[in-house]
Each structure stands twice: as structure tokens, then as C-alpha cells.
Design an enzyme around this catalytic site. Structure first.
Site, PDB file in Angstrom:
ATOM      1  N   HIS A   1       9.349  -3.942  -3.573  1.00 64.13           N
ATOM      2  CA  HIS A   1       8.945  -2.585  -3.199  1.00 64.13           C
ATOM      3  C   HIS A   1       9.175  -2.449  -1.696  1.00 64.13           C
ATOM      4  O   HIS A   1       8.615  -3.232  -0.906  1.00 64.13           O
ATOM      5  CB  HIS A   1       7.453  -2.368  -3.448  1.00 64.13           C
ATOM      6  CG  HIS A   1       7.037  -2.400  -4.889  1.00 64.13           C
ATOM      7  ND1 HIS A   1       6.748  -1.261  -5.603  1.00 64.13           N
ATOM      8  CD2 HIS A   1       6.836  -3.433  -5.742  1.00 64.13           C
ATOM      9  CE1 HIS A   1       6.386  -1.587  -6.833  1.00 64.13           C
ATOM     10  NE2 HIS A   1       6.425  -2.907  -6.946  1.00 64.13           N
TER      11      HIS A   1
ATOM     12  N   HIS B   1      11.560  -7.327  -8.694  1.00 65.91           N
ATOM     13  CA  HIS B   1      11.865  -6.211  -7.792  1.00 65.91           C
ATOM     14  C   HIS B   1      11.041  -6.318  -6.526  1.00 65.91           C
ATOM     15  O   HIS B   1       9.919  -6.826  -6.529  1.00 65.91           O
ATOM     16  CB  HIS B   1      11.608  -4.865  -8.470  1.00 65.91           C
ATOM     17  CG  HIS B   1      10.258  -4.741  -9.118  1.00 65.91           C
ATOM     18  ND1 HIS B   1       9.972  -5.305 -10.352  1.00 65.91           N
ATOM     19  CD2 HIS B   1       9.111  -4.138  -8.710  1.00 65.91           C
ATOM     20  CE1 HIS B   1       8.722  -5.036 -10.672  1.00 65.91           C
ATOM     21  NE2 HIS B   1       8.163  -4.339  -9.687  1.00 65.91           N
TER      22      HIS B   1
ATOM     23  N   GLU C   1       4.113  -4.842 -13.461  1.00 64.48           N
ATOM     24  CA  GLU C   1       4.233  -4.074 -14.709  1.00 64.48           C
ATOM     25  C   GLU C   1       5.609  -4.180 -15.347  1.00 64.48           C
ATOM     26  O   GLU C   1       5.728  -4.086 -16.568  1.00 64.48           O
ATOM     27  CB  GLU C   1       3.918  -2.593 -14.455  1.00 64.48           C
ATOM     28  CG  GLU C   1       2.446  -2.334 -14.189  1.00 64.48           C
ATOM     29  CD  GLU C   1       2.136  -0.869 -13.957  1.00 64.48           C
ATOM     30  OE1 GLU C   1       3.096  -0.073 -13.856  1.00 64.48           O
ATOM     31  OE2 GLU C   1       0.952  -0.545 -13.863  1.00 64.48           O
ATOM     32  N   VAL C   2       6.626  -4.303 -14.516  1.00 62.52           N
ATOM     33  CA  VAL C   2       7.994  -4.340 -15.058  1.00 62.52           C
ATOM     34  C   VAL C   2       8.531  -5.772 -14.935  1.00 62.52           C
ATOM     35  O   VAL C   2       8.609  -6.315 -13.826  1.00 62.52           O
ATOM     36  CB  VAL C   2       8.912  -3.355 -14.311  1.00 62.52           C
ATOM     37  CG1 VAL C   2      10.325  -3.429 -14.871  1.00 62.52           C
ATOM     38  CG2 VAL C   2       8.376  -1.928 -14.411  1.00 62.52           C
TER      39      VAL C   2
ATOM     40  N   ASP D   1      11.262   4.859  -6.362  1.00 63.35           N
ATOM     41  CA  ASP D   1      10.176   4.631  -7.323  1.00 63.35           C
ATOM     42  C   ASP D   1       9.772   5.979  -7.931  1.00 63.35           C
ATOM     43  O   ASP D   1       9.634   6.978  -7.232  1.00 63.35           O
ATOM     44  CB  ASP D   1       8.977   3.973  -6.630  1.00 63.35           C
ATOM     45  CG  ASP D   1       7.987   3.397  -7.624  1.00 63.35           C
ATOM     46  OD1 ASP D   1       7.844   2.163  -7.669  1.00 63.35           O
ATOM     47  OD2 ASP D   1       7.345   4.186  -8.362  1.00 63.35           O
ATOM     48  N   ILE D   2       9.546   5.977  -9.233  1.00 64.88           N
ATOM     49  CA  ILE D   2       9.241   7.216  -9.950  1.00 64.88           C
ATOM     50  C   ILE D   2       7.845   7.745  -9.602  1.00 64.88           C
ATOM     51  O   ILE D   2       7.577   8.944  -9.761  1.00 64.88           O
ATOM     52  CB  ILE D   2       9.385   6.992 -11.481  1.00 64.88           C
ATOM     53  CG1 ILE D   2       9.662   8.292 -12.209  1.00 64.88           C
ATOM     54  CG2 ILE D   2       8.197   6.260 -12.056  1.00 64.88           C
ATOM     55  CD1 ILE D   2      10.131   8.102 -13.645  1.00 64.88           C
TER      56      ILE D   2
HETATM   57  P1  AMP Z   1       5.261  -3.399 -10.463  1.00 63.02           P
HETATM   58  O1  AMP Z   1       3.861  -3.000 -10.790  1.00 63.02           O
HETATM   59  O2  AMP Z   1       5.354  -4.210  -9.200  1.00 63.02           O
HETATM   60  O3  AMP Z   1       5.946  -4.044 -11.643  1.00 63.02           O
HETATM   61  O4  AMP Z   1       6.030  -2.052 -10.115  1.00 63.02           O
HETATM   62  C1  AMP Z   1       6.737  -1.299 -11.050  1.00 63.02           C
HETATM   63  C2  AMP Z   1       7.127  -0.026 -10.369  1.00 63.02           C
HETATM   64  O5  AMP Z   1       8.138   0.594 -11.139  1.00 63.02           O
HETATM   65  C3  AMP Z   1       5.985   0.989 -10.232  1.00 63.02           C
HETATM   66  O6  AMP Z   1       5.796   1.305  -8.848  1.00 63.02           O
HETATM   67  C4  AMP Z   1       6.489   2.199 -11.045  1.00 63.02           C
HETATM   68  O7  AMP Z   1       6.123   3.435 -10.464  1.00 63.02           O
HETATM   69  C5  AMP Z   1       7.981   1.981 -11.036  1.00 63.02           C
HETATM   70  N1  AMP Z   1       8.727   2.565 -12.151  1.00 63.02           N
HETATM   71  C6  AMP Z   1       8.434   2.471 -13.476  1.00 63.02           C
HETATM   72  N2  AMP Z   1       9.361   3.111 -14.204  1.00 63.02           N
HETATM   73  C7  AMP Z   1      10.266   3.598 -13.328  1.00 63.02           C
HETATM   74  C8  AMP Z   1      11.476   4.351 -13.455  1.00 63.02           C
HETATM   75  N3  AMP Z   1      11.948   4.745 -14.654  1.00 63.02           N
HETATM   76  N4  AMP Z   1      12.145   4.700 -12.327  1.00 63.02           N
HETATM   77  C9  AMP Z   1      11.674   4.329 -11.125  1.00 63.02           C
HETATM   78  N5  AMP Z   1      10.560   3.618 -10.939  1.00 63.02           N
HETATM   79  C10 AMP Z   1       9.855   3.251 -12.022  1.00 63.02           C
END
Ligand code: AMP
Length: 124
Positions: free
Chosen positions: A112, A110, A105-106, A39-40
Site C-alpha cells: 500500500h 501487495h 484481505e487479498v 485502491d478501490i
Molecule cells: P489488504 O487488507 O492489505 O489485503 O488490502 C486489500 C486492499 O485491496 C484494500 O485496501 C481494498 O480496498 C483493496 N481492493 C479490494 N478490491 C479491490 C479492487 N477491485 N480494486 C482496487 N482495490 C481493491
């Protein structure tokens, strides 16, 4: 901004771009079904994202629509990754955010995987 976890898959989401190799990631595991990468913005000493290679918007989409074999492979991969990263002895947390209330958010399903030290309690 949180996403609904429903609706059509957006092929421009950031994890789709990572899967296509258009933006970099720090991979920790890959097989036929799954890519896992750091995770970034880590929320724990170890914080890895585990994603299916196929396009699912959220857990809601994945659990309804993925073939049973794929669900099994993704879950087994998650356990294997935790083992490989040395998290079994002291334990870890595996969670997924699905939809607006969770803060997803994405819009690509996924998991975690977090560990490497004591984790905060769940919100009350
Ligand atoms: P969620 O809120 O469950 O959708 O989690 C999205 C996660 O993606 C967050 O913990 C972000 O820090 C992570 N994230 C967003 N962009 C990237 C990226 N380019 N590389 C790795 N992790 C990312």
C-alpha cells in the site's frame, strides 16, 4: 475476511483477476514486474496498490521465494511510483499486511502506497 498469507496461491483472488484483465482497475504504473493501481476504497488522498505480476500469497511468500532480482525490481518500482506521483517532497507511507493478525484481505502480495496529505499515526 483476513487471510493467513500462507498456503497455495489462489488464482481466483481479485488481484489475479485484475492481472488477467478480467476485472477493471485504475492503473497508475506498469512494467515487466509490477502493476500499480488505485485502491478501490482509499484510506488517504493518494492510495495505490503495488503488486508483483507473479503469484505470491503474501510478503512472507514473496520475501522467502521471489528471486533477488524480482524483489529489487518491485522495491525500486515502488520508489519510482512514489516519485512519479509527486509524493517525495511531503513524504508517504509504504506498508504491507501479511497474514491474519495484520488483517490482510487479498491473498496476493501487495504494497500500500499512501500519501497526498498527513497520515494518521500507527495504532498504539
Ligand atoms: P489488504 O487488507 O492489505 O489485503 O488490502 C486489500 C486492499 O485491496 C484494500 O485496501 C481494498 O480496498 C483493496 N481492493 C479490494 N478490491 C479491490 C479492487 N477491485 N480494486 C482496487 N482495490 C481493491
Amino acid at each position: 475476511m483476513a487471510v493467513t498469507g500462507k498456503g497455495p496461491y489462489d488464482p481466483q483472488n481479485i488481484f489475479a483477476k485484475i492481472l488477467r484483465g478480467e476485472i477493471p482497475c485504475k492503473p497508475v504504473f506498469e512494467n515487466e514486474w509490477v502493476l500499480a493501481f488505485k485502491d478501490i476504497a482509499p484510506k488517504a488522498p493518494v492510495h495505490v496498490l503495488i503488486i508483483p505480476k507473479k503469484p505470491y500469497v503474501s510478503f512472507m511468500d514473496f520475501s522467502k521465494n521471489a528471486p533477488v532480482e524480482e524483489i529489487a525490481e518491485v522495491m525500486r518500482s515502488a520508489g519510482q511510483i512514489a516519485h512519479t506521483l509527486g509524493l517525495e517532497e511531503d513524504g508517504y507511507r509504504l506498508i504491507t499486511n501479511a497474514g491474519t493478525n495484520s488483517g490482510q484481505e487479498v491473498p496476493h502480495f501487495h504494497l500500500h502506497l499512501m500519501g497526498g496529505g498527513p497520515l494518521p499515526a500507527f495504532p498504539q
